[in-house]
Design an enzyme around this catalytic site. Structure first.
Site, PDB file in Angstrom:
ATOM      1  NE  ARG A  38      -4.058  -2.284   1.774  1.00 29.93           N
ATOM      2  CZ  ARG A  38      -4.780  -2.777   2.620  1.00 29.93           C
ATOM      3  NH1 ARG A  38      -4.560  -2.519   3.893  1.00 29.93           N
ATOM      4  NH2 ARG A  38      -5.792  -3.352   2.222  1.00 29.93           N
ATOM      5  CE  LYS A 199     -20.646 -19.032   3.631  1.00 25.41           C
ATOM      6  NZ  LYS A 199     -21.281 -18.732   5.034  1.00 25.41           N
ATOM      7  N   GLY A 357      -9.560  -9.799  -2.365  1.00 24.02           N
ATOM      8  CA  GLY A 357      -8.196 -10.177  -1.382  1.00 24.02           C
ATOM      9  C   GLY A 357      -7.785 -11.699  -2.011  1.00 24.02           C
ATOM     10  N   GLY A 380     -12.800  -4.234  -0.195  1.00 28.26           N
ATOM     11  CA  GLY A 380     -14.192  -3.565  -0.029  1.00 28.26           C
ATOM     12  C   GLY A 380     -14.486  -2.544  -1.157  1.00 28.26           C
TER      13      GLY A 380
HETATM   14  P1  ADP Z   1     -12.088 -12.643  -2.920  1.00 26.33           P
HETATM   15  O1  ADP Z   1     -11.418 -12.511  -1.606  1.00 26.33           O
HETATM   16  O2  ADP Z   1     -11.118 -12.540  -3.983  1.00 26.33           O
HETATM   17  O3  ADP Z   1     -13.487 -11.696  -3.000  1.00 26.33           O
HETATM   18  P2  ADP Z   1     -13.865 -14.913  -1.748  1.00 26.33           P
HETATM   19  O4  ADP Z   1     -13.308 -14.429  -0.321  1.00 26.33           O
HETATM   20  O5  ADP Z   1     -15.056 -14.411  -2.139  1.00 26.33           O
HETATM   21  O6  ADP Z   1     -12.902 -14.019  -2.952  1.00 26.33           O
HETATM   22  O7  ADP Z   1     -13.716 -16.424  -1.872  1.00 26.33           O
HETATM   23  C1  ADP Z   1     -12.384 -17.048  -1.820  1.00 26.33           C
HETATM   24  C2  ADP Z   1     -12.396 -18.155  -1.294  1.00 26.33           C
HETATM   25  O8  ADP Z   1     -13.455 -19.058  -1.754  1.00 26.33           O
HETATM   26  C3  ADP Z   1     -11.170 -18.993  -0.990  1.00 26.33           C
HETATM   27  O9  ADP Z   1     -11.168 -19.258   0.536  1.00 26.33           O
HETATM   28  C4  ADP Z   1     -11.504 -20.430  -1.408  1.00 26.33           C
HETATM   29  O10 ADP Z   1     -11.144 -21.580  -0.838  1.00 26.33           O
HETATM   30  C5  ADP Z   1     -13.298 -20.521  -1.539  1.00 26.33           C
HETATM   31  N1  ADP Z   1     -13.527 -21.474  -2.450  1.00 26.33           N
HETATM   32  C6  ADP Z   1     -13.698 -21.197  -3.720  1.00 26.33           C
HETATM   33  N2  ADP Z   1     -14.298 -22.360  -4.220  1.00 26.33           N
HETATM   34  C7  ADP Z   1     -14.681 -23.072  -3.473  1.00 26.33           C
HETATM   35  C8  ADP Z   1     -15.391 -24.360  -3.209  1.00 26.33           C
HETATM   36  N3  ADP Z   1     -15.792 -25.053  -4.333  1.00 26.33           N
HETATM   37  N4  ADP Z   1     -15.682 -24.931  -2.057  1.00 26.33           N
HETATM   38  C9  ADP Z   1     -15.092 -24.062  -0.974  1.00 26.33           C
HETATM   39  N5  ADP Z   1     -14.606 -23.013  -0.929  1.00 26.33           N
HETATM   40  C10 ADP Z   1     -14.294 -22.612  -2.126  1.00 26.33           C
HETATM   41 MG    MG Z   2     -11.633 -13.277   0.506  1.00 23.65          MG
END
Ligand code: ADP
Ligand code: MG
Length: 400
Positions: A38, A199, A357, A380
């Protein structure tokens, strides 16, 4: 004329006081900064202002002190790291406004740099308090915001202050806004979005906004399971939000209406336990997942088809890994599609913008973050932008 003023619009600033909002919310361990990304992001802005002869005062928040002074959240702790990155001596001022800051300005020579104390030590920061902002503004000649990552919050040093002084986007803010604008505001079509991650519930706003914006919506990660289940697919023990079946159907219907093609995987990588290279690992059609199996990645046939989709597109926005990429081999789909996107970008046919992230971690893991057109580390703020929201810190910079 662009929507906001940049450092190019500054006249002679020699001896003038620049109040520069940056992101110094740095990860720490044992009193030392563990990642200076950063600081590096705003170094060009800080050095450009200093080299033009301004007295540069840096404003930033650090942690969540809740409107009180806290010795463990003082920005004095990051001074060494800031000096290391900038390669200059940097002064620390234990206030953000008032006579101590004014006296410091008297001591500073043109080109000197100082870090002011954690803005969140004062309740006026998070309250976006006008009087607090006025007290800060009283010591400055102009304001620069270089912290896109804090722009989703309407706080005194991200929002109110921008209305009190001539306001400019710093180089990092400018790069971010330019890249994001190219990706969603006025993109070259066709546009593809990859949305993955754990999710659906955490990215509902993103999905709803994107179906009306993009030509192809590629859904992967845990959230694909929710969509598959809504479509009647048995997903076994997979991470899945069964209670969101109706929501998933609504999103699919909205996509259909808007002419957005939604891509769900037709093959998947499954296992009975979430471990590296488990004995139970296999690849199967989505309709063949056993009751005791979990979907942990999308399959190779799906990835190949998605690569073909990207080849027809001019713009890509990506948030969220396609599988549980932290554990091999469930990183395979994310790595493969990221490499395809990187190659298409290098060849010049694709504008690719990614953020989030875990997404940034996944692209680094794939070794292609540097090949994307732009990778946002804003977290965010990036997600709120993907939801189509107006970020208060950006809106405040826009020219009247
Ligand atoms: P970002 O931080 O890039 O916005 P997220 O936090 O939404 O992404 O998602 C990342 C997480 O999703 C990771 O920890 C990854 O392990 C999990 N993930 C992705 N696919 C699956 C899956 N099929 N089952 C369980 N967890 C998953
Ligand atoms: Mg994340």
């Amino acid at each position: 004329m662009s929507a906001f003023a940049t450092l190019d619009d500054l006249g002679d600033i020699r001896g003038k006081v620049a109040l520069v909002r940056v992101d110094l919310n740095l990860p720490m361990a044992d009193g030392a900064v563990t990642d200076d990304t950063r600081i590096r992001a705003s170094a060009p802005t800080i050095l450009e202002l200093a080299d033009a002869g301004a007295k540069v005062l840096l404003l930033a928040h650090f942690g969540r002190p809740g409107g009180n002074r806290s010795s463990v959240m003082s920005l004095s702790m990051v001074i060494d790291a800031v000096q290391d990155v900038l390669g200059r001596e940097v002064m620390f001022v234990p206030e953000v406004a008032g006579p101590v800051v004014a006296q410091t300005i008297g001591i500073l020579r043109p080109g000197d740099i100082a870090v002011l104390e954690n803005t969140r030590f004062w309740p006026g920061e998070e309250a976006n308090d006008g009087d607090f902002a006025k007290a800060i503004a009283a010591n400055g000649d102009f304001y620069v915001n270089d912290a896109f990552s804090a722009a989703h919050r309407a706080h005194a040093t991200t929002e109110a202050l921008a209305h009190l002084l001539p306001a400019y986007a710093g180089r990092s803010m400018e790069a971010e806004l330019t890249a994001l604008g190219k990706a969603l505001d006025a993109p070259e079509k066709p546009v593809a979005a990859v949305v993955g991650g754990a999710k659906v519930s955490s990215k509902l706003g993103v999905l709803k906004h994107l179906v009306g914006k993009v030509d192809h919506l590629i859904i992967g990660g845990g959230m694909a399971n929710t969509f598959l289940a809504a479509r009647g697919v048995a997903v076994g023990k997979s991470l899945c939000e069964h209670d969101l079946a109706a929501t998933a159907e609504e999103i699919l219907a909205a996509a259909d209406k808007a002419g957005c093609t939604v891509h769900l995987p037709y093959d998947v990588v499954v296992a009975k336990e979430f471990a590296a290279n488990p004995a139970s690992l296999r690849t199967c059609n989505v309709h063949e997942v056993a009751a005791d199996e979990m979907i942990l990645d999308i399959g190779p046939a799906a990835v190949e088809a998605l690569g073909d989709v990207l080849k027809t597109c001019r713009t890509l926005v990506w948030n969220g890994p396609l599988g549980a990429f932290e554990i091999p081999p469930f990183d395979a789909a994310t790595v493969a599609l990221a490499k395809t996107a990187a190659a298409l970008t290098r060849e010049g046919g694709l504008v690719s913008v990614a953020g989030g992230g875990d997404t940034v971690a996944a692209l680094n893991h794939a070794g292609v973050a540097g090949d994307f057109t732009y990778v946002s580390t804003a977290g965010g703020a990036f997600l709120e932008w993907m939801e189509g929201r107006v970020l208060p810190g950006v809106a405040a910079l826009e020219r009247a």
